[in-house]
Design an enzyme around this catalytic site. Structure first.
Site, PDB file in Angstrom:
ATOM      1  NE  ARG A  91      -2.285  -2.146   3.089  1.00  0.00           N
ATOM      2  CZ  ARG A  91      -2.730  -2.536   4.280  1.00  0.00           C
ATOM      3  NH1 ARG A  91      -3.806  -1.976   4.797  1.00  0.00           N
ATOM      4  NH2 ARG A  91      -2.109  -3.483   4.958  1.00  0.00           N
ATOM      5  CB  ALA A  98      41.658  44.118  -2.240  1.00  0.00           C
TER       6      ALA A  98
HETATM    7  C1  UD1 Z   1      -1.729  -7.561  10.253  1.00  0.00           C
HETATM    8  C2  UD1 Z   1      -2.685  -8.485  11.020  1.00  0.00           C
HETATM    9  C3  UD1 Z   1      -3.963  -7.721  11.341  1.00  0.00           C
HETATM   10  C4  UD1 Z   1      -3.637  -6.475  12.136  1.00  0.00           C
HETATM   11  C5  UD1 Z   1      -2.609  -5.628  11.376  1.00  0.00           C
HETATM   12  C6  UD1 Z   1      -2.142  -4.500  12.246  1.00  0.00           C
HETATM   13  C7  UD1 Z   1      -2.280 -10.733  10.163  1.00  0.00           C
HETATM   14  C8  UD1 Z   1      -2.782 -11.839   9.327  1.00  0.00           C
HETATM   15  N1  UD1 Z   1      -3.004  -9.642  10.211  1.00  0.00           N
HETATM   16  O1  UD1 Z   1      -2.339  -7.254   9.020  1.00  0.00           O
HETATM   17  O2  UD1 Z   1      -4.856  -8.537  12.092  1.00  0.00           O
HETATM   18  O3  UD1 Z   1      -4.823  -5.730  12.363  1.00  0.00           O
HETATM   19  O4  UD1 Z   1      -1.450  -6.404  11.037  1.00  0.00           O
HETATM   20  O5  UD1 Z   1      -1.319  -3.625  11.502  1.00  0.00           O
HETATM   21  O6  UD1 Z   1      -1.256 -10.899  10.804  1.00  0.00           O
HETATM   22  N2  UD1 Z   1       5.170  -9.919   7.329  1.00  0.00           N
HETATM   23  C9  UD1 Z   1       6.169 -10.860   7.233  1.00  0.00           C
HETATM   24  N3  UD1 Z   1       5.987 -11.928   6.421  1.00  0.00           N
HETATM   25  C10 UD1 Z   1       4.843 -12.132   5.704  1.00  0.00           C
HETATM   26  C11 UD1 Z   1       3.809 -11.159   5.817  1.00  0.00           C
HETATM   27  C12 UD1 Z   1       4.007 -10.073   6.647  1.00  0.00           C
HETATM   28  O7  UD1 Z   1       7.224 -10.742   7.843  1.00  0.00           O
HETATM   29  O8  UD1 Z   1       4.758 -13.147   4.995  1.00  0.00           O
HETATM   30  C13 UD1 Z   1       5.381  -8.766   8.202  1.00  0.00           C
HETATM   31  C14 UD1 Z   1       5.315  -7.417   7.500  1.00  0.00           C
HETATM   32  O9  UD1 Z   1       6.588  -7.004   7.041  1.00  0.00           O
HETATM   33  C15 UD1 Z   1       4.762  -6.490   8.583  1.00  0.00           C
HETATM   34  C16 UD1 Z   1       3.930  -7.420   9.438  1.00  0.00           C
HETATM   35  O10 UD1 Z   1       4.330  -8.735   9.142  1.00  0.00           O
HETATM   36  O11 UD1 Z   1       5.782  -5.927   9.359  1.00  0.00           O
HETATM   37  C17 UD1 Z   1       2.441  -7.250   9.183  1.00  0.00           C
HETATM   38  O12 UD1 Z   1       2.211  -7.441   7.815  1.00  0.00           O
HETATM   39  P1  UD1 Z   1       1.123  -6.601   7.046  1.00  0.00           P
HETATM   40  O13 UD1 Z   1       1.077  -7.055   5.663  1.00  0.00           O
HETATM   41  O14 UD1 Z   1       1.310  -5.153   7.317  1.00  0.00           O
HETATM   42  O15 UD1 Z   1      -0.202  -7.130   7.815  1.00  0.00           O
HETATM   43  P2  UD1 Z   1      -1.635  -6.484   7.784  1.00  0.00           P
HETATM   44  O16 UD1 Z   1      -2.329  -6.921   6.567  1.00  0.00           O
HETATM   45  O17 UD1 Z   1      -1.538  -5.057   8.060  1.00  0.00           O
HETATM   46 CA    CA Z   2       0.074  -3.654   8.905  1.00  0.00          CA
END
Ligand code: UD1
Ligand code: CA
Length: 468
Positions: A18, A427
């Site tokens: 995003r 100068a």
């Molecule tokens: C996640 C939560 C959601 C919560 C939100 C808060 C899950 C399934 N959902 O969603 O319930 O409300 O955070 O911000 O956990 N990441 C990895 N490996 C992956 C995927 C993600 O390391 O395969 C890390 C990302 O870098 C990030 C974090 O996990 O730091 C969260 O990932 P993100 O994609 O932001 O999760 P959300 O969809 O926001």
């Molecule tokens: Ca998040």
């Protein structure tokens, strides 16, 4: 000490689509530092026995950015969800797992005190997992906390998987969890990616644990803004704003005047002494040390610089990687590039550029001057329009002025060159040879006055016109 057996796991492998960026979300700077570095800092205040960061997308860059954080790294090659990310760290967590604090990497405004409270509450209640939650007026996009009638947490459902009714829930999952690591890893291994994204969700561990008769706790945090993740550029700006604001308040509490804190950005790593006054529109970057009783006027940018007490930096000056002693004066419109050193009481005026130059105690360069690779002793006066010619197109050469030297206006000092103690340069000189102590150097063509020249010229012109 309960903190002894605490491990921290930071999830930092996801791209963060995003943001619409080529750079992984977690490296976008928040108040001057990569977002994820703030998360590790907050975790560090708990004194964990170890910190593990899961990296994946742009892993090398994330590792490099966190090289000094004390964290070890685990690679999640394919980003198959937050639950999958935790499992990748199972080996690093080890066979005597203890308490595990898990943090999304996108929570730069999270405070250490909030984490400490969460860990303490988790330990007091002896539950399998505690999740940190917050209440939002618009929870769009977040995972929702579903509770039963008695208020017990039942499961977490992602926004995209939630029904219309579930989406009405305002309590969200912040992405901060404390768990009994052994129990959590056990249930994560059983998870299926049965959701809209086909990913393994850490959030699904909640109902799985409940199915295995474990208990779950949720701690609702009252300051929602602190625990909201950064997902968009708007949220990125808000997070920076919040961290700058917090630091500004700390500075104000310690006796610094910020005339308009909302329009002054001071890097949270910077310290400022008492009774220093900072005008609006100042940006201070990196680890600066600004002394007491300084004045920094509007529009200045100061980075990685130490400034002694009583120094004034006038409007629209740029000071980078420099060391300024006490009671110096800089600007307006000065440019101090890295490696500049101003000793006590030195003065740099408008449209003066310094690079790798030392200006001695009480020495002045007040107007329109370039000083590069120069060492200038105390009590020198550098006239307007002085230029050190320090570069021949291939190499850089030094200019050295002993104490009490006077450089007349519009002088070029062709380096390498040395001017002896107390010497004068007339100068308009181009100085190509060393000047001995106490001498006057004049390096310009002699002036010639041609008497009656103007009258003769106009007579000639008139004659020519008559003929044509
Ligand atoms: C996640 C939560 C959601 C919560 C939100 C808060 C899950 C399934 N959902 O969603 O319930 O409300 O955070 O911000 O956990 N990441 C990895 N490996 C992956 C995927 C993600 O390391 O395969 C890390 C990302 O870098 C990030 C974090 O996990 O730091 C969260 O990932 P993100 O994609 O932001 O999760 P959300 O969809 O926001
Ligand atoms: Ca998040």
């Amino acid at each position: 000490m309960p903190s002894k057996r605490l491990s921290v796991l930071v999830l930092a492998a996801g791209k963060g689509t995003r943001m619409r960026s080529r750079t992984i979300k977690l490296l976008h700077p928040v108040a001057g530092r990569p977002m994820v570095a703030w998360v590790l800092d907050a975790a560090k205040t708990l004194g964990p026995s170890r910190t593990i960061t899961v990296v994946g997308y742009q892993a090398d860059r994330v590792r490099a950015a966190l090289a000094n954080s004390g964290s070890t790294f685990v690679l999640q090659k394919e980003q198959r969800g937050t639950g999958h990310a935790v499992l990748r760290a199972a080996r690093a967590i080890g066979s005597k797992p203890g308490t595990l604090l898990i943090l999304n990497g996108d929570l730069p405004t999270l405070r250490g005190t909030t984490l400490r409270k969460l860990v303490n509450s988790h330990r007091r209640r002896r539950v399998a997992l505690t999740v940190l939650t917050a209440e939002l007026p618009d929870a769009t996009g977040y995972g929702r906390i579903l509770r039963d009638r008695a208020g017990n947490v039942q499961r977490i459902v992602e926004h995209r998987d939630a029904s219309t009714e579930q989406r009405r829930v305002g309590e969200i999952n912040t992405g901060v969890y404390v768990a009994d690591a052994g129990k959590l890893l056990r249930v994560l291994r059983k998870l299926k990616p049965h959701n809209d994204q086909g990913e393994y969700y850490i959030t699904d561990a909640v109902h799985q644990l409940i199915a295995e008769r474990e208990s779950i706790a949720a701690v609702r945090h009252s300051d929602a803004a602190e625990v909201l993740g950064v997902n968009t550029r708007q949220e990125l700006a808000l997070a920076s704003h919040m961290l700058f604001e917090r630091h500004a308040e700390r500075l104000q509490d310690s006796g610094v005047t910020l005339l308009d804190a909302s329009r002054t950005w001071i890097d949270p790593r910077t310290t400022v002494g008492r009774d220093t006054v900072i005008y609006p529109g100042v940006i201070v970057e990196g680890e600066c040390k600004i002394g007491a009783n300084c004045v920094i006027r509007s529009g200045c940018r100061i980075a990685d610089t130490k400034i002694g007490a009583g120094t004034e930096i006038k409007d629209y000056s740029i000071v980078l990687g420099s060391r300024i002693a006490r009671n110096a004066t800089i600007g307006p419109f000065a440019h101090l590039r890295p490696g500049s050193i101003l000793e006590d009481g030195a003065k740099v005026g408008n449209f003066v550029e310094l690079k790798k130059t030392r200006l001695g105690r009480g020495s002045k360069a007040n107007h329109l001057t370039y000083l590069g690779d120069a060492t200038i002793a105390e009590d020198c006066n550098i006239g307007a329009g002085t230029i050190t010619c320090n570069y021949d197109g291939t190499n850089k050469f030094p200019t050295v002025l002993a104490k009490g030297v006077f450089i007349g206006s519009n002088t070029q000092l062709v380096a390498p060159v040395k001017i002896g103690e107390g010497a004068y340069v007339a100068a308009g000189s181009t100085v190509t040879r060393n000047v001995p102590k106490g001498a006057l150097a004049i390096g310009r063509s002699k002036q010639m006055n041609i008497e009656g020249w103007v009258a003769r010229k106009s007579k000639k012109l008139k004659n020519r016109k008559r003929k044509s």
